[in-house]
Write a protein that holds these residues in place. Structure first.
Motif, PDB file in Angstrom:
ATOM      1  N   GLY A 433       0.808  -1.217   0.000  1.00 55.41           N
ATOM      2  CA  GLY A 433       0.000   0.000   0.000  1.00 55.41           C
ATOM      3  C   GLY A 433       0.839   1.265   0.000  1.00 55.41           C
ATOM      4  O   GLY A 433       1.666   1.492  -0.893  1.00 55.41           O
ATOM      5  N   SER A 434       0.652   2.104   1.008  1.00 52.61           N
ATOM      6  CA  SER A 434       1.351   3.392   1.072  1.00 52.61           C
ATOM      7  C   SER A 434       2.820   3.260   1.463  1.00 52.61           C
ATOM      8  O   SER A 434       3.572   4.229   1.370  1.00 52.61           O
ATOM      9  CB  SER A 434       0.643   4.315   2.066  1.00 52.61           C
ATOM     10  N   MET A 435       3.248   2.095   1.906  1.00 54.81           N
ATOM     11  CA  MET A 435       4.638   1.873   2.311  1.00 54.81           C
ATOM     12  C   MET A 435       5.501   1.675   1.067  1.00 54.81           C
ATOM     13  O   MET A 435       5.309   0.729   0.300  1.00 54.81           O
ATOM     14  CB  MET A 435       4.722   0.637   3.209  1.00 54.81           C
ATOM     15  N   LYS A 436       6.463   2.585   0.868  1.00 55.69           N
ATOM     16  CA  LYS A 436       7.371   2.496  -0.278  1.00 55.69           C
ATOM     17  C   LYS A 436       8.592   1.659   0.116  1.00 55.69           C
ATOM     18  O   LYS A 436       9.201   1.905   1.156  1.00 55.69           O
ATOM     19  CB  LYS A 436       7.817   3.891  -0.726  1.00 55.69           C
ATOM     20  N   VAL A 437       8.917   0.690  -0.727  1.00 56.65           N
ATOM     21  CA  VAL A 437      10.033  -0.203  -0.463  1.00 56.65           C
ATOM     22  C   VAL A 437      11.038  -0.075  -1.599  1.00 56.65           C
ATOM     23  O   VAL A 437      10.675  -0.191  -2.775  1.00 56.65           O
ATOM     24  CB  VAL A 437       9.567  -1.665  -0.318  1.00 56.65           C
ATOM     25  N   TYR A 438      12.304   0.178  -1.238  1.00 57.51           N
ATOM     26  CA  TYR A 438      13.379   0.327  -2.219  1.00 57.51           C
ATOM     27  C   TYR A 438      14.401  -0.789  -2.005  1.00 57.51           C
ATOM     28  O   TYR A 438      14.730  -1.134  -0.857  1.00 57.51           O
ATOM     29  CB  TYR A 438      14.069   1.683  -2.089  1.00 57.51           C
ATOM     30  N   GLY A 439      14.925  -1.314  -3.090  1.00 59.34           N
ATOM     31  CA  GLY A 439      15.953  -2.345  -3.026  1.00 59.34           C
ATOM     32  C   GLY A 439      17.314  -1.801  -3.432  1.00 59.34           C
ATOM     33  O   GLY A 439      17.422  -1.074  -4.422  1.00 59.34           O
ATOM     34  N   VAL A 440      18.346  -2.131  -2.686  1.00 59.64           N
ATOM     35  CA  VAL A 440      19.722  -1.720  -2.990  1.00 59.64           C
ATOM     36  C   VAL A 440      20.609  -2.962  -2.971  1.00 59.64           C
ATOM     37  O   VAL A 440      20.362  -3.919  -2.233  1.00 59.64           O
ATOM     38  CB  VAL A 440      20.241  -0.673  -1.981  1.00 59.64           C
ATOM     39  N   SER A 441      21.661  -2.946  -3.791  1.00 56.26           N
ATOM     40  CA  SER A 441      22.549  -4.098  -3.903  1.00 56.26           C
ATOM     41  C   SER A 441      23.928  -3.856  -3.314  1.00 56.26           C
ATOM     42  O   SER A 441      24.677  -4.801  -3.112  1.00 56.26           O
ATOM     43  CB  SER A 441      22.692  -4.513  -5.373  1.00 56.26           C
ATOM     44  N   ASN A 442      24.300  -2.586  -3.047  1.00 53.83           N
ATOM     45  CA  ASN A 442      25.598  -2.288  -2.439  1.00 53.83           C
ATOM     46  C   ASN A 442      25.488  -1.007  -1.625  1.00 53.83           C
ATOM     47  O   ASN A 442      24.480  -0.283  -1.717  1.00 53.83           O
ATOM     48  CB  ASN A 442      26.706  -2.180  -3.498  1.00 53.83           C
TER      49      ASN A 442
END
Length: 454
Positions: A433-442
């Motif tokens: 929903g309103s929760m933004k999730v970002y993925g990082v690799s380093n």
């Protein structure tokens, strides 16, 4: 009269030697030998065969074991549902941490179910226990108090009354008259615990033993004390602070990953049902060096604040201090920041703290430690509604962690708007929903995302 000989016994492993030694030849521990007296009894040769015979696995019937639930759900969680009938539990903790207070409160809840509890103290008189009971508003008629240290009298009382629960405070004060050594010695402690173990299994009575701890924080007495009991629980926390943690380090009837959180108040210990909100209370907003992460203790996610302070050193060798986090992990992550993110930290002191007094060794805190140190070094605050989690490798990569969905949902429940997680965990994560999730690799992508536009 039996002949008495004096030997030196290792507190850690029970190794015996006729002379004192600085180092135990068996377990390698230093300064662990204590003098003890042992009676030499005549050996009796048994000519009769035992009637006990081995049984096949298919022939053994599993008896249903009832759980004796306490009034504290936090303690029941640590005990995997409550005290098992006929179990032997050892409770350790620093002096004044609240062991006797908690056990007396447990008595009140169990006695209200019309079950009898015997509280046996070897350190206080019954009048002193009554004063503490009045302060905690404990007035049950099913609670029996007894000030005794002689095992013969204690054994006869337990066999006669057959209570539901017996509390021994503490095991180091108990003694047997047929053993020529002082109370608290290795031999006395071992024999007393053996007696309580036979009583618990034979009468199906739950017994809780209170154990003293050494200055290093370990349980006093022989190490085999922890092997003989069914469950070992440690009471942790600073006695000058209000919080208390209960952690099981051994549990034959369940998991050892759960923790219970309590707060010490004037009326006694009060359980904290929402530890995340408690740990985040009073945290600074828009201050450099502060970031929120989420750890999982057993089945429960707990949000915690990682703080870092980086300042120019006044000496040739910079200081590194860690509180609640592994010191070597902090040193390693600072080296990764220097090598992979070009942050010159060799001339800076670094102080890393886990707010709230928690002690966590989970690798998911790596990204939070990196973020807090970078924030303090750049003197730029991280968005207070952002949480981070992930494991960091020596090459600067951010590795996946377990239970990501549970951690992110815990942050969303407490009002966090975005979360930075490892790129490998982003796949398969459901819509939040309103929760933004970002993925990082380093860590390069991590720092760029944290301080974007600042």
């Amino acid at each position: 009269m039996a002949k008495v000989r004096f030997v030196y016994v290792c507190r850690e492993c029970g190794y015996e030697t006729p002379k004192w030694m600085g180092k135990c030849l068996d377990c390698g521990s230093f300064n662990s030998f204590t003098e003890d007296a042992i009676e030499e009894k005549k050996k009796v040769t048994a000519h009769t065969l035992t009637s006990t015979k081995p049984m096949r696995l298919s022939e053994i019937e599993i008896l249903k074991s009832n759980r004796l639930k306490t009034e504290f759900e936090e303690l029941n969680r640590v005990l995997s549902g409550g005290l098992v009938d006929g179990s032997l539990t050892l409770v350790g903790g620093d002096p004044g941490i609240g062991k006797s207070t908690l056990l007396l409160q447990i008595c009140q809840g169990i006695c209200e179910d019309k079950k009898e509890v015997i509280y046996i103290s070897g350190e206080e008189s019954v009048q002193q226990i009554k004063l503490r009971a009045n302060r905690l508003n404990i007035t049950s008629e099913n609670l029996l108090l007894m000030a005794e240290t002689d095992m013969n009298n204690i054994e006869s009382v337990i066999k006669r009354n057959k209570p539901t629960l017996v509390i021994i405070d503490s095991i180091q004060t108990m003694y047997r008259e047929d053993i020529n050594s002082s109370a608290g010695s290795v031999t006395q402690t071992r024999e007393c615990v053996t007696t309580f173990m036979k009583l618990a299994k034979g009468l199906n009575v739950s017994i809780i033993l209170v154990g003293h701890v050494t200055k290093e924080g370990n349980l006093a007495g022989p190490k085999m004390l922890e092997h003989m009991v069914d469950t070992v629980i440690y009471f942790e926390g600073d006695k000058n602070a209000s919080y208390r943690l209960i952690r099981a380090v051994k549990n034959r009837f369940g998991s050892t990953n759960e923790i219970g959180i309590f707060e010490m108040r004037a009326e006694g210990l009060v359980e904290i049902t929402n530890p995340s909100e408690y740990m985040l209370s009073g945290r600074p907003i828009d201050m450099p060096g502060s970031v929120i992460t989420c750890s999982v203790e057993g089945t429960r996610p707990i949000l915690t604040e990682v703080q870092a302070l980086v300042s120019i050193t006044n000496f040739g060798m910079p200081r590194r201090t860690a509180n609640g986090i592994d010191y070597n992990k902090v040193v390693m992550l600072m080296a990764v920041l220097e090598k992979r993110a070009s942050m010159q930290l060799s001339n800076y002191d670094a102080y890393v703290n886990l707010a709230g007094g928690m002690k966590i060794v989970e690798p998911s805190l790596d990204v939070a430690i990196i973020s807090a140190i970078a924030s303090s070094y750049k003197n730029i605050a991280i968005d207070p509604y952002t949480m981070v989690l992930g494991e960091v490798g020596l090459t600067g990569e951010i590795r996946a962690v377990t239970n990501v969905e549970k951690r992110v949902k815990e942050g969303k429940k407490l009002g966090f708007k975005q979360c930075i997680i490892p790129q490998a965990n982003l796949k398969g994560l459901e819509n939040l929903g309103s929760m933004k999730v970002y993925g990082v690799s380093n860590i390069g992508e991590l720092i760029q995302l944290l301080f974007k536009g600042k």
